[in-house]
Design an enzyme around this catalytic site. Structure first.
Site, PDB file in Angstrom:
ATOM      1  N   ARG A   1      16.966  31.385  51.539  1.00 31.50           N
ATOM      2  CA  ARG A   1      17.762  31.502  50.560  1.00 31.50           C
ATOM      3  C   ARG A   1      17.649  30.818  49.888  1.00 31.50           C
ATOM      4  NH1 ARG A   1      19.871  36.372  51.162  1.00 31.50           N
ATOM      5  NH2 ARG A   1      22.130  36.503  51.977  1.00 31.50           N
TER       6      ARG A   1
ATOM      7  N   HIS B   1      12.969  39.509  46.661  1.00 34.18           N
ATOM      8  CA  HIS B   1      14.454  39.495  47.985  1.00 34.18           C
ATOM      9  C   HIS B   1      14.016  40.751  48.394  1.00 34.18           C
ATOM     10  CE1 HIS B   1      18.887  37.891  48.863  1.00 34.18           C
ATOM     11  NE2 HIS B   1      18.459  38.468  49.343  1.00 34.18           N
TER      12      HIS B   1
HETATM   13  P1  NDP Z   1      23.000  34.159  62.104  1.00 34.72           P
HETATM   14  O1  NDP Z   1      23.579  33.431  61.429  1.00 34.72           O
HETATM   15  O2  NDP Z   1      22.500  35.143  63.395  1.00 34.72           O
HETATM   16  O3  NDP Z   1      21.628  32.754  62.390  1.00 34.72           O
HETATM   17  C1  NDP Z   1      21.814  31.086  61.788  1.00 34.72           C
HETATM   18  C2  NDP Z   1      20.586  29.944  62.482  1.00 34.72           C
HETATM   19  O4  NDP Z   1      19.999  29.245  61.671  1.00 34.72           O
HETATM   20  C3  NDP Z   1      21.148  30.518  64.418  1.00 34.72           C
HETATM   21  O5  NDP Z   1      20.173  30.150  65.081  1.00 34.72           O
HETATM   22  C4  NDP Z   1      21.558  28.732  63.741  1.00 34.72           C
HETATM   23  O6  NDP Z   1      22.003  27.427  64.934  1.00 34.72           O
HETATM   24  C5  NDP Z   1      20.591  28.215  62.689  1.00 34.72           C
HETATM   25  N1  NDP Z   1      21.015  27.031  61.779  1.00 34.72           N
HETATM   26  C6  NDP Z   1      22.075  27.081  61.005  1.00 34.72           C
HETATM   27  N2  NDP Z   1      22.635  26.508  60.119  1.00 34.72           N
HETATM   28  C7  NDP Z   1      21.277  25.288  61.268  1.00 34.72           C
HETATM   29  C8  NDP Z   1      21.946  23.683  61.016  1.00 34.72           C
HETATM   30  N3  NDP Z   1      22.164  23.067  59.848  1.00 34.72           N
HETATM   31  N4  NDP Z   1      20.312  23.050  61.658  1.00 34.72           N
HETATM   32  C9  NDP Z   1      19.492  24.296  62.136  1.00 34.72           C
HETATM   33  N5  NDP Z   1      19.719  25.807  62.439  1.00 34.72           N
HETATM   34  C10 NDP Z   1      20.642  26.203  61.852  1.00 34.72           C
HETATM   35  O7  NDP Z   1      22.055  34.241  60.491  1.00 34.72           O
HETATM   36  P2  NDP Z   1      20.609  36.132  60.537  1.00 34.72           P
HETATM   37  O8  NDP Z   1      19.292  35.278  61.750  1.00 34.72           O
HETATM   38  O9  NDP Z   1      21.212  36.364  60.719  1.00 34.72           O
HETATM   39  O10 NDP Z   1      20.478  35.933  59.448  1.00 34.72           O
HETATM   40  C11 NDP Z   1      20.100  34.141  58.668  1.00 34.72           C
HETATM   41  C12 NDP Z   1      19.641  33.875  57.281  1.00 34.72           C
HETATM   42  O11 NDP Z   1      18.883  34.907  57.031  1.00 34.72           O
HETATM   43  C13 NDP Z   1      20.823  34.493  56.275  1.00 34.72           C
HETATM   44  O12 NDP Z   1      22.052  34.309  56.305  1.00 34.72           O
HETATM   45  C14 NDP Z   1      19.713  34.623  54.831  1.00 34.72           C
HETATM   46  O13 NDP Z   1      20.019  33.628  54.571  1.00 34.72           O
HETATM   47  C15 NDP Z   1      18.686  35.195  55.480  1.00 34.72           C
HETATM   48  N6  NDP Z   1      18.111  36.415  54.740  1.00 34.72           N
HETATM   49  C16 NDP Z   1      17.156  36.717  54.799  1.00 34.72           C
HETATM   50  C17 NDP Z   1      16.879  37.976  53.679  1.00 34.72           C
HETATM   51  C18 NDP Z   1      15.693  38.934  53.156  1.00 34.72           C
HETATM   52  O14 NDP Z   1      15.778  39.700  52.541  1.00 34.72           O
HETATM   53  N7  NDP Z   1      14.941  37.717  52.905  1.00 34.72           N
HETATM   54  C19 NDP Z   1      17.940  39.671  54.658  1.00 34.72           C
HETATM   55  C20 NDP Z   1      19.049  39.496  55.503  1.00 34.72           C
HETATM   56  C21 NDP Z   1      18.943  37.363  55.947  1.00 34.72           C
HETATM   57  P3  NDP Z   1      22.698  27.970  65.826  1.00 34.72           P
HETATM   58  O15 NDP Z   1      22.344  29.104  67.014  1.00 34.72           O
HETATM   59  O16 NDP Z   1      22.757  26.741  66.473  1.00 34.72           O
HETATM   60  O17 NDP Z   1      23.721  28.241  65.701  1.00 34.72           O
HETATM   61  C1  OXD Z   2      21.393  39.478  53.403  1.00 31.98           C
HETATM   62  C2  OXD Z   2      19.953  40.123  52.318  1.00 31.98           C
HETATM   63  O1  OXD Z   2      21.632  38.870  53.336  1.00 31.98           O
HETATM   64  O2  OXD Z   2      19.167  41.296  51.987  1.00 31.98           O
HETATM   65  O3  OXD Z   2      21.047  40.373  54.559  1.00 31.98           O
HETATM   66  O4  OXD Z   2      19.486  38.586  51.732  1.00 31.98           O
END
Ligand code: NDP
Ligand code: OXD
Length: 306
Positions: A221, A269
């Site tokens: 983000r 995005h």
């Molecule tokens: P998940 O919720 O499956 O995974 C999040 C990961 O981040 C987990 O491994 C979690 O750790 C880790 N995490 C969260 N907070 C912390 C922290 N403080 N310190 C260390 N690690 C942390 O999310 P997704 O993989 O599905 O998606 C991730 C992000 O990608 C979305 O929230 C969005 O912001 C972004 N995104 C962007 C897109 C784009 O088009 N650019 C499309 C889709 C997503 P743990 O495993 O220990 O819980």
């Molecule tokens: C999502 C994105 O969160 O597209 O799926 O950013």
């Protein structure tokens, strides 16, 4: 039961299309602002909801995101405590992201920007080639999407909690783990959710810990990135380049310095997208769970923020 579509940035009815509306079987879909009675509106599908949107729906039980991220819903001041927030988990989206990340990792490894600059100058000059295994890649976030990206590349990955990692992936966790991973990272992929803990994590200290001449792939983000620190790191050569897909203000403002920076690639995005089928499946599973009095699958942890 009725469901309200709430967004200030998207025409959700048009975005989701007729197929989604038909598949929402037995659930009447209305759009926000809905002026009729709201007592049987128990579900919402939302993306960047207006601040006061949920005040209009006192019986709301669940809000479905149309993406993997839920930060824009959790930030809505009218979201009451106790309302479930559900995200989409779409393997096809994760695979699309994996392709996007591979594109930029290989672009950095194969010095694509340098070849482009040479081409503009009509300069014929071969460059030293490196193998993929010589370019260590670190991923911030080892969740649904980070894990898919990691299986397609030899990587290190960082998460909040410790994980068992498959062969070929080194796992790191916590603050000490982040420092250890950054110290061995040449390409940093940000796939974290936006939470109070992760806001601003892509800053000068993070960049300084990586190898000189590293590359950033920013697909989390916009608010993860301290923009001035990125520009300074590119200027000093600490970072060789960056691929930016997300921005703190979208669309990226006209004349923003990122647009014309020779070592920044801007995409709108668009790294990947959730399919309408996946949104529909999430929505149906949520409605079914609400009817049955169960917690919907993929409900996020509101305390943790993802
Ligand atoms: P998940 O919720 O499956 O995974 C999040 C990961 O981040 C987990 O491994 C979690 O750790 C880790 N995490 C969260 N907070 C912390 C922290 N403080 N310190 C260390 N690690 C942390 O999310 P997704 O993989 O599905 O998606 C991730 C992000 O990608 C979305 O929230 C969005 O912001 C972004 N995104 C962007 C897109 C784009 O088009 N650019 C499309 C889709 C997503 P743990 O495993 O220990 O819980
Ligand atoms: C999502 C994105 O969160 O597209 O799926 O950013």
């Amino acid at each position: 039961m009725r469901c309200v579509l709430v967004s200030k940035s998207l025409d959700l009815r048009g975005y989701l299309g007729a197929q989604f509306l038909r598949a929402a079987d037995r659930i009447e879909i209305v759009s926000h602002p809905h002026h009729g009675p709201a007592t049987d509106i128990r579900l919402a599908v939302a993306w960047h909801p207006p601040d006061d949107a949920f005040d209009h729906y006192p019986h709301l039980q669940a809000v479905c995101s149309i993406g993997a991220g839920v930060d824009n819903i959790l930030a809505c001041p009218s979201l009451r405590p106790g309302v479930e927030v559900i995200r989409v988990v779409d393997p096809a989206q994760a695979q699309m992201m994996s392709g996007f990340v591979a594109w930029h990792v290989i672009g950095h490894q194969r010095r694509f920007a340098t070849y482009q600059a040479q081409q503009r100058e009509e300069r014929w000059q071969r460059l030293a080639l490196r193998r993929a295994q010589d370019v260590p890649v670190g991923i911030l976030g080892f969740g649904e999407i980070g894990r898919t990206v990691a299986t397609d590349l030899p990587v290190m990955a960082w998460s909040r909690t410790a994980k068992e990692t498959p062969p070929g992936i080194s796992g790191f966790d916590g603050t000490a783990g982040l420092d250890a991973m950054l110290g061995q990272t040449e390409v940093l992929v940000n796939l974290l959710p936006l939470t109070p803990e992760t806001r601003g994590i892509l800053n000068r200290t993070t960049f300084a810990r990586m190898y000189r001449g590293s590359y950033l792939i920013q697909v989390g983000r916009g608010e993860h990135l301290v923009e001035a620190d990125l520009l300074a790191a590119l200027e000093s050569g600490q970072l060789a380049g960056a691929a930016l897909d997300v921005f703190s203000a979208e669309p990226l403002a006209p004349r923003h310095p990122f647009w014309r920076h020779p070592r920044i690639v801007v995409t709108p995005h668009d790294a990947c997208e959730v399919s309408v089928e996946a949104i529909g499946a999430t929505f149906r599973a949520t409605a079914e769970a609400i009817r049955a009095g169960r917690r919907p699958p993929h409900s996020i942890d509101r305390e943790r923020g993802y």
